[in-house]
Structure formats: C-alpha cells, structure tokens
Design an enzyme around this catalytic site. Structure first.
Site, short mmCIF file in Angstrom:
data_model
loop_
_atom_site.label_atom_id
_atom_site.label_comp_id
_atom_site.label_asym_id
_atom_site.label_seq_id
_atom_site.Cartn_x
_atom_site.Cartn_y
_atom_site.Cartn_z
N TYR A 80 0.86 -1.20 0.00
CA TYR A 80 0.00 0.00 0.00
C TYR A 80 0.88 1.24 0.00
O TYR A 80 1.86 1.30 -0.73
CB TYR A 80 -0.98 -0.05 1.17
N ARG A 132 -9.42 11.40 -6.74
CA ARG A 132 -8.38 12.02 -5.90
C ARG A 132 -7.60 10.90 -5.23
O ARG A 132 -7.80 10.58 -4.07
CB ARG A 132 -9.02 12.92 -4.84
N LYS A 150 -6.32 -1.64 -0.08
CA LYS A 150 -7.07 -1.59 1.18
C LYS A 150 -7.60 -2.97 1.56
O LYS A 150 -7.62 -3.36 2.72
CB LYS A 150 -8.25 -0.61 1.06
N GLU A 221 -13.52 5.63 -0.70
CA GLU A 221 -12.08 5.82 -0.65
C GLU A 221 -11.62 6.72 -1.79
O GLU A 221 -11.94 6.47 -2.96
CB GLU A 221 -11.39 4.46 -0.77
N ASP A 222 -10.87 7.77 -1.48
CA ASP A 222 -10.22 8.62 -2.46
C ASP A 222 -11.19 9.24 -3.47
O ASP A 222 -10.97 9.21 -4.68
CB ASP A 222 -9.11 7.85 -3.18
N ASP A 246 -13.25 6.58 4.41
CA ASP A 246 -11.96 6.34 5.05
C ASP A 246 -11.13 7.61 5.15
O ASP A 246 -10.51 7.89 6.18
CB ASP A 246 -11.19 5.27 4.27
N ASP A 247 -11.12 8.43 4.09
CA ASP A 247 -10.28 9.63 4.08
C ASP A 247 -10.76 10.65 5.11
O ASP A 247 -9.95 11.36 5.71
CB ASP A 247 -10.29 10.26 2.69
N ASN A 416 0.00 11.62 1.73
CA ASN A 416 0.63 10.49 1.04
C ASN A 416 0.66 10.74 -0.46
O ASN A 416 -0.20 11.45 -0.97
CB ASN A 416 -0.19 9.21 1.30
#
Length: 564
Positions: A80, A132, A150, A221-222, A246-247, A416
């Site tokens: 990851y 993103r 993930k 996610e993202d 999650d973000d 990240n």
C-alpha cells in the site's frame, strides 16, 4: 484458494492428478515463505516489488497473506502507501488480471443486474471513483489499486476473509488528459461527469450493492473533496446500512489518537485537549475531516468549555488552503498565500468556500496569511499537513516558529505518498532542534540526533483504524457506523502505545503488532454498537466479546482438500 504449489502432500497429488506436475519435495508454508522472501530481496525497486507481490496474490492467496503478515512492517509500504501511488499511476501499463468489479457511466440502468456477475457473498466493499488518489489527483480507473490495496490490509490486519472482499471502481470518466490520450488507458475516454448526472450514477450503484449485499460495509475511498462529504452525508444513515469514508473518518480517527497520545507524551491529561491550538494546512475533505474529528473530540473531553464542535472549530483551529489562511478578514495588499509565488487569495466570503470550510474561517487574521505568519501569531501546539502539496510546505521558518512557540511541537505531515508529504522527519527534527513529536502519513525511519538521542517517528496511517472497525462491523453485523464508534476507536488506539515508547516520543503503536491493534479497536467499536443497539449479534459465548472477534478473524493456512 486451492493452489498451494510445493505444499501439496502425496495424497493430494495423487487424488488431484498432480503427480509429476510439481517438484517431488513437499514443503511447509514456512519454507515457501522463505523462498518468496529470498526472491523479494533480490528485486531492487519498490514498484517491481509491488508487481512481484501482486503476482503472488494472483496465484496463491494463502501464501501471499502469510508472507504479508509475517513481514508486515517491511511489506506494507510496498503493498500500500507509498508504493501503491506509483502503481495506480501505471495501472494501465502494469495491468495483468482483473480484480474486483468495474462500474461505469455506460452501465447506467444495468448495475442492478451486474452485481450478480460477482459469484460470492461480500462482507466489505471498498469503492473509489479515482478522482483524488492519495495526493496524486485524478487517475481515473487506475484508482483501482487503492481498493485492492485496502482489501489486502483489511485481511492482513483485520482478519476479513479475502474472498468476501470486493474492490470497486466507479468510472465516470477522467479529467486527466494524458490518460485519456494514452492508448493503453483502460477507462472511459471522456471528461469526468459532474453534478446531478454524477450523483445519479453513484446512487444507482449504491442501490445495486444494497440489493445484492444489504449488510455489507461500504467504504468510500479517495473521492474528490467536492463529492466526498456530500456522498458520506447522503449514505451514512441507517437506511443505507454500514457506510463510512476512510479519508474523512478514519484519517480523523487516527489523527485524534495521535494528538491524544501526544498529550500523554507531554505530561498532559485528556481534559487538556480543548486547550490545544491546531493549525491545519489543507482544506480539502481529508483536512476538514481531521479538524472535524478533533473538534468533536474537544467537545467530548472531560471539562470541555465548548457547547458543540462548531464552537471548538471557531476557537481553536486555523485552516489554510492553497491561498493561505481561511478568514473573512480582507487580505493584506500583496498577500501571496501560504507559499511564495501563489496567486492572491479570492474574496473573503463564506459563500464562496467549499462545504465544511466556513466554520473554520477566522475573524482575527487576514485571508491569505502565510503559514509561518499564522504560527508566529497563534503559537500553535499542533501542526497538521493534509495538503498533498509536498516538500517545502512545512518550511524551515514555519517549523522554527513552532519550536519557538511551544516546548514540544506536534508535527504531523499526513499527506501520502512521500512525494506529497509536507516535510521529512529529518527536517522536522532538525528545524525544531529535536523537540518535535512527529508522526507522518508515509513511513520515515527514526532520526539520529546530536548527543546520541533519537527522534522517534510514527506512521499516522489509517491502517490503525479501518481494519478494526471493519472487523467489528462484520463480526457483530453492525447496521450503521456512528461518530461515537470512531471516537472510541481513537481513544483505544491512543492507549495502545507502550509507556517506554511514548516516553521516547513515539505516538502510535508499531506496525508489527497490527492484528492486536485491530482487535482492541474492534472491541471498542463493538461496545459502542452494543450500547447504541445497532449490533445484530449480541451473544458471544464463554469467551466473551473479544473471543468472538478473534474467532471471526480469517487466518491464512492451507485447508484440507482431500480427506485422509
């Protein structure tokens, strides 16, 4: 799950017609792990190592997870973050095998039937639209690397059965022109859908997932800032089953745990949290999510003077975007934002701020005030980085100002991958004369300091949070995910740091004990679910709640294929 390579025993080889098709020696898992690690050690680059491990994942799931769990600290940054970012950028070039499901804008009207093409039951769905990806922007269908990665962490850290995980990309196009023009690109070659058409696609997808797997956890996610919070608010309610972002929520949870742990490292009680002064560089969904979580934690803290999170936010937070400080005070003539050379800030009205930003707009400093000037003015105790802007964002003057304003500045560059991190660990310790308490989104090695001291680093990674939350949801069939569950997870995580480590400056547990971290987080989340009455499983047998959670965790070992 049936492949075991050289581990097939004599009976299995005979009954399955494998005699002569594999080498004569029958080897245990341990020998296979050793062989894999010897081959792995000879590969130079992390992207090639990522491809090697992906190939192992394709051909032998059990061996892959034994390797990952045995060498988690070394391999997690390759499976990851930060390596997965490069893998996503080159997804269309490296693609070898489809994993998970792909839904696109061209599938509108068909998604309800498409979900039946997936033949297995599902406990956890990790979904992205690729808009993103980490700090790398719009990578379109290449974002699939994120849900796949993930999923690996859900299994390795949280014990979720890998055959009951579903990675998903919702492809609505991409605004990345280079990808659209690349002949190898695997997604829709058109600009990204926006507005009502976009939300209609996602709505049909959610309805399709719920029709097929009504109790599965959906993890967003993202997703881009403009849609992440609206999607969370639309689907987080009990009618849609368990859903979280999650973000926004996991990142916020781990950040709260890190700040709570830093209080103990500074000799302060939990009740001191409302007095923290927090500067955050990054006003997108991740930055605002972290600030919201910290503001809510301030309200929950014993003896908090704040009636609600909005009051805490208005009082104790200073948030900067690419133009500098968010504020309703007009900018000073010639202001250039938080870094030299940026365009002047726009008009200072709450009406032109993104959703969630207005509550953080200051009334005491001008719009566009630079980071270093904000730090000098407010003397913050905590500096957060969630901008994705990369090196130089936490400049030497800014970090020197942090050290001048507080004895143990808490420095958290959380973006990240490494190329997006606001500063390095070495810079944080050098520019604060070794006084910083440091945690980052991507891994950094501990830093040698003058006099034989060591600057301890921690990785403030969501992997400390979401696997444990997922474990609790699956094991107890939790029907909705509340803010109280995330707060309980943060408190549990903060309490897991060993006293000697914390005294030395480490703010989070070591990655090597991640399964135990996940169990502790799952227990805390499950207790909240039981109190709130949203757990479908309420009886746990003689081993109690923790025993039930441990029994629910998938373990990688070769199952019996041929009865003896």
């Amino acid at each position: 799950m049936t492949n075991r390579g050289t581990a097939f025993n004599a009976s299995e080889r005979e009954r399955l017609g494998l005699r002569g098709l594999v080498p004569p020696a029958t080897q245990p898992l341990e020998s296979q792990v050793s062989r894999i690690m010897v081959a792995y050690s000879r590969i130079a680059g992390n992207l090639d190592r990522h491809a090697f491990l992906s190939n192992l994942h394709d051909r032998n799931i059990t061996l892959f997870y034994v390797v990952l769990m045995t060498h988690f600290e070394a391999l997690a940054p390759v499976v990851y973050t930060p390596t997965v970012g490069d893998a996503c950028r080159k997804f269309h070039v490296m693609f070898r095998r489809a994993r998970g499901m792909y839904f696109s804008a061209d599938d509108v009207g068909e998604m309800g039937s498409m979900v039946w093409n997936w033949s297995r039951d599902v406990d956890v769905v990790v979904v992205t639209d690729g808009s993103r990806v980490l700090g790398l922007g719009d990578l379109g269908v290449g974002g699939m690397g994120i849900p796949v990665g993930k999923g690996c962490l859900y299994t390795a850290a949280g014990g979720i059965d890998p055959l009951r995980l579903l990675p998903v990309v919702i492809d609505v196009g991409t605004d990345n022109e280079a990808l659209r023009e690349d002949p190898l690109y695997l997604g829709l070659r058109r600009p990204r859908l926006r507005g009502a058409p976009y939300f209609a696609v996602v709505d049909e997808w959610v309805a399709a997932i719920r029709s097929r797997w009504p109790n599965a956890l959906i993890q967003f996610e993202d997703f881009a800032t403009s849609v992440a919070a609206p999607l969370l608010e639309a689907y987080r309610h009990p009618a849609y089953g368990p859903v979280f972002n999650d973000d926004i929520q996991s990142t916020g949870t781990v950040a709260v745990a890190t700040v709570l742990s830093s209080l103990a490292a500074r000799g302060l009680p939990l009740s001191a949290l409302p007095a923290e002064r927090i500067v955050c560089v990054g006003a997108g969904s991740a930055g605002l999510g972290v600030c919201d979580a910290l503001a809510s934690a301030m309200v929950r803290a014993q003896g908090s003077p704040f009636a609600d999170a909005a009051a805490a936010a208005a009082s104790q937070f200073w948030v900067l975007d690419e133009h500098g400080l968010l504020s309703t005070v007009p900018p000073v003539a010639g202001a250039a934002g938080s870094r030299d050379g940026l365009q002047p800030p726009p008009a200072c009205s709450r009406s032109n701020m993104a959703p969630g930003q207005a509550r953080y707009a200051r009334r005491d400093l001008p719009r566009g005030t630079s980071l270093a000037d904000v730090i000098r003015a407010v003397r913050p105790t905590v500096l957060l980085g969630l901008s994705g802007a990369g090196p130089g964002t936490f400049s030497e003057p800014a970090l020197q100002a942090m050290a001048a304003g507080t004895p143990r500045p808490v420095v958290l560059p959380l973006s990240n991958p490494l190329t997006a991190s606001e500063c390095t660990a070495e810079e944080a310790f050098r520019w604060t004369d070794g006084t910083a308490l440091f945690a980052s989104g991507s891994p950094y090695a501990d830093v040698p300091l003058p006099g034989g001291r060591v600057g301890m680093t921690s990785q403030c990674n969501n992997v400390f949070c979401f696997p444990g939350i997922g474990l609790a949801i699956v094991a107890l069939r939790i029907s909705t995910v509340s803010d109280s569950m995330f707060h309980a997870a943060a408190v549990a995580l903060a309490n897991l740091v060993d006293a000697p480590d914390r005294a030395a400056g480490r703010l989070l547990p070591r990655m090597g004990g991640l399964r135990e971290v996940s169990v502790a987080v799952a227990v805390a989340v499950a207790e909240v679910a039981l109190t709130e009455g949203v757990a479908g499983v309420t009886q746990f047998g003689k081993d109690g709640l923790e025993g039930h959670l441990r029994r629910s965790m998938w373990e990688p070992h070769y199952r019996t294929l041929v009865p003896v």
